[in-house]
Design a protein around this motif. Structure first.
Motif, PDB file in Angstrom:
ATOM      1  N   ASP A   1     -14.325  16.748 -45.757  1.00 24.79           N
ATOM      2  CA  ASP A   1     -15.280  17.121 -44.729  1.00 24.79           C
ATOM      3  C   ASP A   1     -15.100  18.595 -44.348  1.00 24.79           C
ATOM      4  N   THR A   2     -16.186  19.262 -44.027  1.00 28.34           N
ATOM      5  CA  THR A   2     -16.137  20.678 -43.667  1.00 28.34           C
ATOM      6  C   THR A   2     -15.222  20.928 -42.476  1.00 28.34           C
ATOM      7  N   ALA A   3     -15.297  20.078 -41.469  1.00 29.62           N
ATOM      8  CA  ALA A   3     -14.447  20.252 -40.290  1.00 29.62           C
ATOM      9  C   ALA A   3     -12.973  20.137 -40.661  1.00 29.62           C
ATOM     10  N   GLN A   4     -12.636  19.251 -41.599  1.00 29.88           N
ATOM     11  CA  GLN A   4     -11.246  19.105 -42.029  1.00 29.88           C
ATOM     12  C   GLN A   4     -10.749  20.361 -42.729  1.00 29.88           C
TER      13      GLN A   4
ATOM     14  N   LEU B   1     -15.341  22.029 -35.248  1.00 26.97           N
ATOM     15  CA  LEU B   1     -16.600  21.282 -35.166  1.00 26.97           C
ATOM     16  C   LEU B   1     -17.785  22.204 -34.917  1.00 26.97           C
TER      17      LEU B   1
ATOM     18  N   ALA C   1     -18.386  24.158 -38.196  1.00 24.23           N
ATOM     19  CA  ALA C   1     -18.980  23.342 -39.260  1.00 24.23           C
ATOM     20  C   ALA C   1     -20.405  22.920 -38.923  1.00 24.23           C
ATOM     21  N   GLY C   2     -20.861  23.260 -37.723  1.00 20.57           N
ATOM     22  CA  GLY C   2     -22.213  22.884 -37.316  1.00 20.57           C
ATOM     23  C   GLY C   2     -22.333  21.412 -36.968  1.00 20.57           C
ATOM     24  N   GLN C   3     -21.194  20.748 -36.741  1.00 21.24           N
ATOM     25  CA  GLN C   3     -21.217  19.326 -36.426  1.00 21.24           C
ATOM     26  C   GLN C   3     -21.236  19.071 -34.926  1.00 21.24           C
ATOM     27  N   LEU C   4     -21.114  20.138 -34.144  1.00 18.57           N
ATOM     28  CA  LEU C   4     -21.134  20.016 -32.694  1.00 18.57           C
ATOM     29  C   LEU C   4     -21.848  21.244 -32.142  1.00 18.57           C
ATOM     30  N   HIS C   5     -22.715  21.015 -31.170  1.00 19.71           N
ATOM     31  CA  HIS C   5     -23.479  22.099 -30.555  1.00 19.71           C
ATOM     32  C   HIS C   5     -23.317  22.022 -29.044  1.00 19.71           C
TER      33      HIS C   5
ATOM     34  N   ASP D   1     -24.825  19.279 -27.073  1.00 18.04           N
ATOM     35  CA  ASP D   1     -24.262  17.936 -27.216  1.00 18.04           C
ATOM     36  C   ASP D   1     -23.432  17.522 -26.005  1.00 18.04           C
TER      37      ASP D   1
ATOM     38  N   SER E   1     -15.576  12.591 -31.323  1.00 20.82           N
ATOM     39  CA  SER E   1     -15.566  13.587 -32.405  1.00 20.82           C
ATOM     40  C   SER E   1     -14.426  14.582 -32.233  1.00 20.82           C
TER      41      SER E   1
END
Length: 88
Positions: free
Chosen positions: A2-5, A50, A53-57, A60, A72
């Motif tokens: 995963d990108t965040a990892q 996060l 990686a664009g997984q959190l904004h 949110d 998350s």
């Protein structure tokens, strides 16, 4: 992976471990205080990863979405914390 990892692994290696060790050394912390410091650094790294990686904004972070955001950040912070502690 995963990108965040990937981002967490890089941040921990480049910034997290040296920063945590420096702060612990400067303050003379060990034991529970050192673990709390590592946990705090892990949460910051998780948030940066996060967001990166664009997984959190920023939008949110609402009361209705708190459980999802908390889960998350907590999950990614666990990875970061394990990497911080394992590097001792």
């Amino acid at each position: 992976m995963d990108t965040a990892q990937v981002i967490v692994s890089g941040l921990i290696g480049l910034i997290g471990v040296p920063l945590t060790q420096l702060i612990k050394k400067q303050l003379g912390w060990d034991g529970p205080r050192a673990a709390l410091l590592s946990a705090g650094v892990a949460v910051v790294v998780a948030l940066v990863a996060l967001f990166g990686a664009g997984q959190l904004h920023i939008y949110d972070f609402t009361l209705n979405n708190f459980a999802v955001v908390f889960t998350s950040v907590f999950t990614v912070a666990q990875l970061a914390f394990k990497l911080l502690v394992a590097d001792k």
